[in-house]
Structures are given as structure tokens and as C-alpha cells.
Design a protein around this motif. Structure first.
Motif, PDB file in Angstrom:
ATOM      1  N   ALA A 173       3.393   5.575   0.588  1.00 38.26           N
ATOM      2  CA  ALA A 173       3.647   6.809  -0.154  1.00 38.26           C
ATOM      3  C   ALA A 173       2.480   7.103  -1.099  1.00 38.26           C
ATOM      4  O   ALA A 173       2.043   6.232  -1.850  1.00 38.26           O
ATOM      5  N   GLY A 174       1.970   8.298  -1.037  1.00 41.42           N
ATOM      6  CA  GLY A 174       0.842   8.683  -1.880  1.00 41.42           C
ATOM      7  C   GLY A 174      -0.515   8.454  -1.247  1.00 41.42           C
ATOM      8  O   GLY A 174      -1.536   8.818  -1.820  1.00 41.42           O
ATOM      9  N   GLY A 175      -0.537   7.846  -0.041  1.00 43.91           N
ATOM     10  CA  GLY A 175      -1.809   7.612   0.634  1.00 43.91           C
ATOM     11  C   GLY A 175      -2.389   8.906   1.189  1.00 43.91           C
ATOM     12  O   GLY A 175      -1.679   9.903   1.370  1.00 43.91           O
ATOM     13  N   ILE A 212     -13.820   4.308  12.300  1.00 46.27           N
ATOM     14  CA  ILE A 212     -13.856   4.623  10.883  1.00 46.27           C
ATOM     15  C   ILE A 212     -12.540   5.209  10.385  1.00 46.27           C
ATOM     16  O   ILE A 212     -12.114   4.924   9.257  1.00 46.27           O
ATOM     17  N   ALA A 213     -11.852   6.010  11.197  1.00 55.12           N
ATOM     18  CA  ALA A 213     -10.570   6.575  10.760  1.00 55.12           C
ATOM     19  C   ALA A 213      -9.562   5.466  10.514  1.00 55.12           C
ATOM     20  O   ALA A 213      -8.836   5.468   9.510  1.00 55.12           O
ATOM     21  N   HIS A 214      -9.524   4.493  11.413  1.00 57.31           N
ATOM     22  CA  HIS A 214      -8.634   3.338  11.250  1.00 57.31           C
ATOM     23  C   HIS A 214      -8.997   2.553   9.990  1.00 57.31           C
ATOM     24  O   HIS A 214      -8.119   2.173   9.201  1.00 57.31           O
ATOM     25  N   GLN A 215     -10.287   2.324   9.787  1.00 61.34           N
ATOM     26  CA  GLN A 215     -10.732   1.519   8.646  1.00 61.34           C
ATOM     27  C   GLN A 215     -10.393   2.191   7.317  1.00 61.34           C
ATOM     28  O   GLN A 215      -9.964   1.526   6.366  1.00 61.34           O
ATOM     29  N   LEU A 216     -10.573   3.496   7.254  1.00 66.51           N
ATOM     30  CA  LEU A 216     -10.284   4.205   6.008  1.00 66.51           C
ATOM     31  C   LEU A 216      -8.783   4.274   5.742  1.00 66.51           C
ATOM     32  O   LEU A 216      -8.346   4.176   4.590  1.00 66.51           O
ATOM     33  N   ALA A 217      -8.004   4.455   6.802  1.00 62.92           N
ATOM     34  CA  ALA A 217      -6.547   4.465   6.625  1.00 62.92           C
ATOM     35  C   ALA A 217      -6.058   3.104   6.148  1.00 62.92           C
ATOM     36  O   ALA A 217      -5.215   3.008   5.239  1.00 62.92           O
ATOM     37  N   GLU A 218      -6.598   2.044   6.723  1.00 60.41           N
ATOM     38  CA  GLU A 218      -6.210   0.693   6.322  1.00 60.41           C
ATOM     39  C   GLU A 218      -6.608   0.424   4.871  1.00 60.41           C
ATOM     40  O   GLU A 218      -5.862  -0.200   4.106  1.00 60.41           O
ATOM     41  N   ALA A 219      -7.779   0.907   4.468  1.00 55.75           N
ATOM     42  CA  ALA A 219      -8.286   0.643   3.117  1.00 55.75           C
ATOM     43  C   ALA A 219      -7.528   1.404   2.046  1.00 55.75           C
ATOM     44  O   ALA A 219      -7.513   0.985   0.876  1.00 55.75           O
ATOM     45  N   THR A 220      -6.879   2.513   2.416  1.00 59.94           N
ATOM     46  CA  THR A 220      -6.278   3.382   1.409  1.00 59.94           C
ATOM     47  C   THR A 220      -4.775   3.564   1.557  1.00 59.94           C
ATOM     48  O   THR A 220      -4.165   4.286   0.757  1.00 59.94           O
ATOM     49  N   GLY A 221      -4.189   2.936   2.593  1.00 61.04           N
ATOM     50  CA  GLY A 221      -2.766   3.167   2.832  1.00 61.04           C
ATOM     51  C   GLY A 221      -2.500   4.575   3.315  1.00 61.04           C
ATOM     52  O   GLY A 221      -1.491   5.194   2.952  1.00 61.04           O
ATOM     53  N   GLY A 222      -3.388   5.081   4.145  1.00 62.90           N
ATOM     54  CA  GLY A 222      -3.286   6.464   4.588  1.00 62.90           C
ATOM     55  C   GLY A 222      -2.856   6.616   6.033  1.00 62.90           C
ATOM     56  O   GLY A 222      -2.574   5.646   6.734  1.00 62.90           O
ATOM     57  N   ILE A 223      -2.799   7.846   6.475  1.00 62.19           N
ATOM     58  CA  ILE A 223      -2.513   8.209   7.856  1.00 62.19           C
ATOM     59  C   ILE A 223      -3.820   8.671   8.490  1.00 62.19           C
ATOM     60  O   ILE A 223      -4.545   9.487   7.913  1.00 62.19           O
ATOM     61  N   ALA A 224      -4.117   8.180   9.681  1.00 61.57           N
ATOM     62  CA  ALA A 224      -5.321   8.594  10.397  1.00 61.57           C
ATOM     63  C   ALA A 224      -4.938   9.604  11.477  1.00 61.57           C
ATOM     64  O   ALA A 224      -3.966   9.403  12.207  1.00 61.57           O
ATOM     65  N   ASP A 228       6.835  15.559   2.420  1.00 63.76           N
ATOM     66  CA  ASP A 228       5.878  16.668   2.396  1.00 63.76           C
ATOM     67  C   ASP A 228       4.472  16.087   2.366  1.00 63.76           C
ATOM     68  O   ASP A 228       3.993  15.621   1.329  1.00 63.76           O
ATOM     69  N   LEU A 229       3.834  16.082   3.517  1.00 62.85           N
ATOM     70  CA  LEU A 229       2.477  15.529   3.631  1.00 62.85           C
ATOM     71  C   LEU A 229       1.453  16.637   3.829  1.00 62.85           C
ATOM     72  O   LEU A 229       0.410  16.428   4.447  1.00 62.85           O
ATOM     73  N   THR A 230       1.745  17.792   3.302  1.00 65.53           N
ATOM     74  CA  THR A 230       0.814  18.905   3.416  1.00 65.53           C
ATOM     75  C   THR A 230      -0.111  18.944   2.205  1.00 65.53           C
ATOM     76  O   THR A 230       0.186  18.405   1.140  1.00 65.53           O
ATOM     77  N   VAL A 258     -14.203   5.984  -0.784  1.00 64.53           N
ATOM     78  CA  VAL A 258     -12.948   6.704  -0.547  1.00 64.53           C
ATOM     79  C   VAL A 258     -11.833   6.139  -1.429  1.00 64.53           C
ATOM     80  O   VAL A 258     -11.002   6.884  -1.966  1.00 64.53           O
ATOM     81  N   ARG A 259     -11.818   4.823  -1.625  1.00 60.35           N
ATOM     82  CA  ARG A 259     -10.841   4.242  -2.562  1.00 60.35           C
ATOM     83  C   ARG A 259     -11.081   4.775  -3.974  1.00 60.35           C
ATOM     84  O   ARG A 259     -10.132   5.047  -4.722  1.00 60.35           O
ATOM     85  N   ALA A 260     -12.348   4.931  -4.350  1.00 55.32           N
ATOM     86  CA  ALA A 260     -12.660   5.488  -5.675  1.00 55.32           C
ATOM     87  C   ALA A 260     -12.189   6.937  -5.780  1.00 55.32           C
ATOM     88  O   ALA A 260     -11.678   7.362  -6.824  1.00 55.32           O
ATOM     89  N   TRP A 261     -12.362   7.703  -4.698  1.00 55.55           N
ATOM     90  CA  TRP A 261     -11.867   9.074  -4.689  1.00 55.55           C
ATOM     91  C   TRP A 261     -10.353   9.099  -4.870  1.00 55.55           C
ATOM     92  O   TRP A 261      -9.815   9.938  -5.583  1.00 55.55           O
ATOM     93  N   MET A 262      -9.672   8.145  -4.210  1.00 54.58           N
ATOM     94  CA  MET A 262      -8.211   8.088  -4.319  1.00 54.58           C
ATOM     95  C   MET A 262      -7.771   7.690  -5.735  1.00 54.58           C
ATOM     96  O   MET A 262      -6.756   8.169  -6.231  1.00 54.58           O
ATOM     97  N   ALA A 263      -8.537   6.817  -6.357  1.00 54.90           N
ATOM     98  CA  ALA A 263      -8.228   6.452  -7.744  1.00 54.90           C
ATOM     99  C   ALA A 263      -8.334   7.682  -8.640  1.00 54.90           C
ATOM    100  O   ALA A 263      -7.522   7.888  -9.553  1.00 54.90           O
ATOM    101  N   GLU A 264      -9.317   8.506  -8.374  1.00 54.99           N
ATOM    102  CA  GLU A 264      -9.491   9.741  -9.131  1.00 54.99           C
ATOM    103  C   GLU A 264      -8.314  10.685  -8.878  1.00 54.99           C
ATOM    104  O   GLU A 264      -7.805  11.328  -9.810  1.00 54.99           O
ATOM    105  N   TRP A 265      -7.867  10.762  -7.635  1.00 56.66           N
ATOM    106  CA  TRP A 265      -6.710  11.593  -7.286  1.00 56.66           C
ATOM    107  C   TRP A 265      -5.464  11.135  -8.039  1.00 56.66           C
ATOM    108  O   TRP A 265      -4.750  11.936  -8.643  1.00 56.66           O
TER     109      TRP A 265
END
Length: 479
Positions: free
Chosen positions: A23-25, A48-60, A110-112, A467-474
Motif C-alpha cells: 500500500a502506497g507503493g 528494470i521494471a521488476h527491479q524498481l518495483a521490488e525496491a519500492t514495493g510498487g506495481i510494474a 484507487d491506484l490512479t 527512485v527510493r529517494a523520490w518515493m521518500a519525498e512523495w
């Protein structure tokens, strides 16, 4: 005006993996650009999509560009119906997707955008695309990574071969330049006879090819394989290495008829290299054999003449516009907006080109005239209005390859202004890399001490970090 497509529906194809979702990724959108979305699935699995999703808890997610793969909004690909194929319309598609998507199995959330941070990644055309996306829709796409992004549209892109000349194996580059010069001196020489030109084509087994520029263009196939090189053996195209191994060998690699050896010696002399006949005769004989094995024999085995296989002067083919003619999409884009015609004619006169000088803008734009009735240069100003070499934005990263033939159209071009890489605006040049080498990856059991190469592995770690730093900013902004 935005046109989702002629029926008013939005149905661009996408694939997604929520394995690492928390949640929140973020949603990591891998833009497929001028490819079928299926071709990008490995990057969803281990790239790279897989790696970034894994690093941030996101959806690729892999998202397909309109007019590619299965995302054709019109019943045919006539020039009239291709009018909806513009970068601007596709950017609007991608923004629409982020604002409206509902992921299967996650309907309760809501993932929009802008409620969820969307980060776009693209390579090559898609690399420029996501840079434009970040700048055009900053409230929808929170960040973007442009890999080998050709943000500077250039009509006459003769510089495509400059990184090959600079970073390619010196012996292969020199041999290619000399062999190309021999061919040009025969095709373009003022005192050369038609008989000698026919003798040259016949020596290569390409005597059926009617036009000299078609013949010369066919010979450029080997050097053109540079872009297909990749650090991953499963993805790598070995054709460039095979080409170089053939034309730089010190002895003939294949059985050679005595009469062909005599002919080639005469051609080398007629091309202005009589003093280097021994070396260049061997190199041209091997070049001839390479062309025969890789181009002539497969063409004939397919029941065609070499002219049918390799001519660009083919108005009847270009007139085909039914829905199966999927090749029409990218040429329409580069003929109408992007350019990137790769010529040999405009290489500086004091420099031996790697492809023939018979390959001119007139030749390279045949497809534009015959397929789409586009008779003027591509309107590159539309694309360059996004910023060209100088495009920048917060949370917009540029990742490029040092050896990439497209580097001259990216913000890392020699003509571009130097930049300092920061977490907010990363600017990374991967040593020894060719075209978006950071995009693909390996499963853990496939890695070795040398795979991925250290510069690629470091870049991918850097991407995950910023990208993790960007997420911290978010997250800080939400709080």
C-alpha cells in the motif's frame, strides 16, 4: 484535440505484476514505445521494471503505444488513418491510463494518478517519450527515467555511425572504411564504366540489384549490427562481431575461385587501393563470402531475387496499407515528425564513412514519399519544442550508453551541454554500453561474476536508489 481513437474508446494493451506491491507503493510504467508490449515482458519479469518495483514495493506495468502490437485503433493503416499516430496523442494516452486504470484483483484500491505516484521508464524512442511525458503531465507522472532517450529529433542523422567509428574495434572500422571507399570510388567515380559496376555487384552475388544505392545499402548490413550488441548473451545480437571477424581475418576463410580473386584484385585497384592490394583483396574476399552466406543465400532460399529482397525502390509494396502492414507505424512517425535518416552522403568530406555516400537523404526518404506521400522533411520542430538536448525537469533521469549509436540524439550528445548528476535529476553515462543496456536484467540464478557488467549493475543500483529517494519525498509530502 485528444483522440483516444476513432471509436472513442481507450483500449491500449498492458501487462502488470503486483508481486511486490505494498500500500502506497508506486506504479512503474514501462513504456513499450515502437514495440509490441509482449517484447517487453522479460523486463517485467527480471529487468528494470521488476527491479524498481521490488525496491519500492510498487506495481510494474508494460504499456503498449498506440498503433503497435495489438493496439491498432483503425481498420487499416492508410495515411489518412495514421493521422492519429503522433507522439502528442500517445502522451495523452499514457496520461489517460494513469488517471483511469483499474488493476484486476486490486479493484478495491484507487491506484490512479495523482493519488498514486506514477514513474515512467522508457528506452530509445520510448526514452524520449517518457521525458516528454514528465514535462507535459507533471501532475500525473511523478517521475521518469529516460534511457537512451532520443530527445533531439534530427532529420539528417549521419552521426548515427560516429560512436561506432569511435568505439568499434579499430581494425574492423578501418577495414570497413576502406572497403566502403572502394565501393564508392567505383559507384561514384567519374571515369568508371557500367561494366565495372556490374562486375562489382556480380562479385558480391548481388548482380540482380538494379539500383546502386540499394546495392551499397545492402553491404552496410554488417556494420549496422552494432546497435544489437548487449551484455546479456540471451539478448545479444552477434552479427556485428561475426562481420568484423570476417573482414579482418588475415587469410581467406572460405574456398575462393581463382577467377574471383583476380576480379577482386582488379576492383581493389580500380577503387584506388592498388598499393594495399594484398590486405584488401583478402578482406574483400571474406566480405563477399560473408554477404553471400548471410544475405544472398537466405534470399534465394526464400524464392526471391536479391533485388526483391533488398530494394528500397518499391512503390507497390509501400502502397500496401491493410491492417497487416504493421511496419508502417514507425516509418510514419519518423517521416512525419522524428527524422533520424541515417545517411553516408553527409559524413564530412575529410572522413571516410562507414556506409556508402550513395545513401543520401533522397534515398532514405523514398519510404516517406511512396508510403505516405510525405515530400517534405520531417517536422522535427514539433519534437524539439520539448527541449531537445536541454530538456530537464525535477525527478527526470537520463541514462545513456557511452557507445550507443543514438547518443548523438540524447542529452549526452557531444554537442549537448554538460550536466551534473543529482538525486533529483540523475544524469548517468554507462561506460561501454550501447542501447538502453540498463533495461534488461537476469534472474538471481543467472548472474555471474561478470554478468551484469559492473557499470550496468551499478547504474541499476543507482536507479533503485534515486527512485527510493523520490518515493521518500512523495511520502514526506503526503504527511
Amino acid at each position: 484535440m485528444y483522440e483516444p481513437h476513432s471509436s472513442g474508446k481507450f483500449d491500449l494493451r498492458y501487462f502488470f505484476d503486483a508481486t511486490y506491491y505494498k500500500a502506497g507503493g508506486p506504479v512503474i510504467v514501462l513504456e513499450s514505445g515502437e514495440d509490441d508490449a509482449i517484447d517487453r515482458l522479460p523486463y517485467l519479469q527480471k529487468g528494470i521494471a521488476h527491479q524498481l518495483a521490488e525496491a519500492t514495493g510498487g506495481i510494474a506495468v508494460v504499456l503498449e503505444h498506440r498503433y503497435y502490437g495489438t493496439s491498432f485503433p483503425t481498420p487499416d493503416l492508410s495515411t489518412e488513418n495514421l493521422r492519429f499516430l503522433t507522439t502528442q496523442q500517445a502522451l495523452a494516452d499514457t496520461a489517460f491510463f494513469a488517471r483511469n486504470v483499474v488493476f484486476e484483483g486490486l479493484e478495491d484500491q484507487d491506484l490512479t494518478a495523482p493519488h498514486t505516484p506514477y514513474i515512467a521508464y522508457g528506452g530509445s524512442y520510448a526514452g524520449a517519450f517518457v521525458a516528454f511525458l514528465r514535462k507535459t503531465y507533471p501532475d500525473t507522472y511523478y517521475g521518469a527515467i529516460s534511457s537512451s532517450g532520443v530527445t533531439k529529433a534530427i532529420y539528417d542523422f549521419w552521426e548515427y555511425y560516429e560512436p561506432v567509428r569511435e568505439y568499434g574495434p579499430p581494425d574492423c572500422i578501418l577495414a570497413t572504411q576502406r572497403l566502403t571507399n572502394i565501393v564508392d570510388n567505383i559507384l561514384l567515380g567519374k571515369n568508371i564504366t557500367k561494366g565495372l559496376v556490374k562486375e562489382l555487384k556480380t562479385a558480391f552475388g548481388l548482380q540482380d540489384i538494379q539500383y546502386n544505392d540499394d546495392f551499397a545499402n545492402t553491404l552496410s548490413t554488417g556494420i549496422g549490427g552494432w546497435q544489437g550488441r548487449n551484455w546479456d548473451p540471451a539478448v545479444n545480437d552477434p552479427s556485428f562481431s561475426q562481420y568484423c571477424a570476417n573482414i579482418t581475418a588475415n587469410s581467406t576463410l572460405y574456398p575462393t575461385p581463382a577467377n574471383l580473386t583476380r576480379t577482386v584484385k582488379q576492383l581493389v585497384a580500380a577503387g584506388g587501393y592498388a598499393s594495399q592490394s594484398a590486405t584488401l583483396t583478402t578482406q574483400m574476399l571474406n566480405f563477399i563470402s560473408y554477404v553471400n552466406i548471410t544475405l544472398v543465400q537466405p534470399c534465394i532460399a526464400g524464392g526471391q531475387t536479391t533485388n526483391e529482397c533488398y530494394t528500397t525502390h518499391n512503390a507497390s509494396f509501400y502502397a500496401l496499407d491493410d491492417i497487416t502492414q504493421t511496419w508502417r507505424s514507425w516509418p510514419y512517425q519518423y517521416c512525419s515528425q522524428w527524422g533520424f535518416l541515417q545517411t553516408g552522403s553527409d559524413v564530412p568530406k575529410d572522413q571516410l564513412p562507414l556506409i556508402s555516400r550513395t545513401i543520401t537523404l533522397e534515398y532514405e526518404s523514398i519510404i516517406c514519399r511512396d508510403a505516405f506521400n510525405i515530400t517534405t522533411p520531417s517536422d522535427t520542430a514539433i519534437i524539439n519544442a520539448y527541449g531537445g538536448y536541454d530538456i530537464s525537469y525535477d525527478r527526470l533521469a537520463f541514462i545513456d550508453g557511452e557507445d550507443d549509436p543514438w547518443r548523438g540524439a540524447t542529452p549526452h550528445a557531444p554537442e549537448a551541454k554538460p550536466r551534473t548528476s543529482t538525486t533529483d535529476q540523475p544524469f548517468i553515462l554507462i561506460e561501454g554500453a550501447v542501447h538502453h543496456w540498463d533495461e534488461n536484467g537476469l534472474f538471481p540464478n543467472e548472474t555471474t561474476a561478470s554478468l551484469p557488467p559492473a557499470p550496468v549493475a551499478q547504474t541499476q543500483m543507482d536507479e533503485a536508489a534515486f527512485v527510493r529517494a523520490w518515493m521518500a519525498e512523495w511520502n514526506a509530502g503526503k504527511r
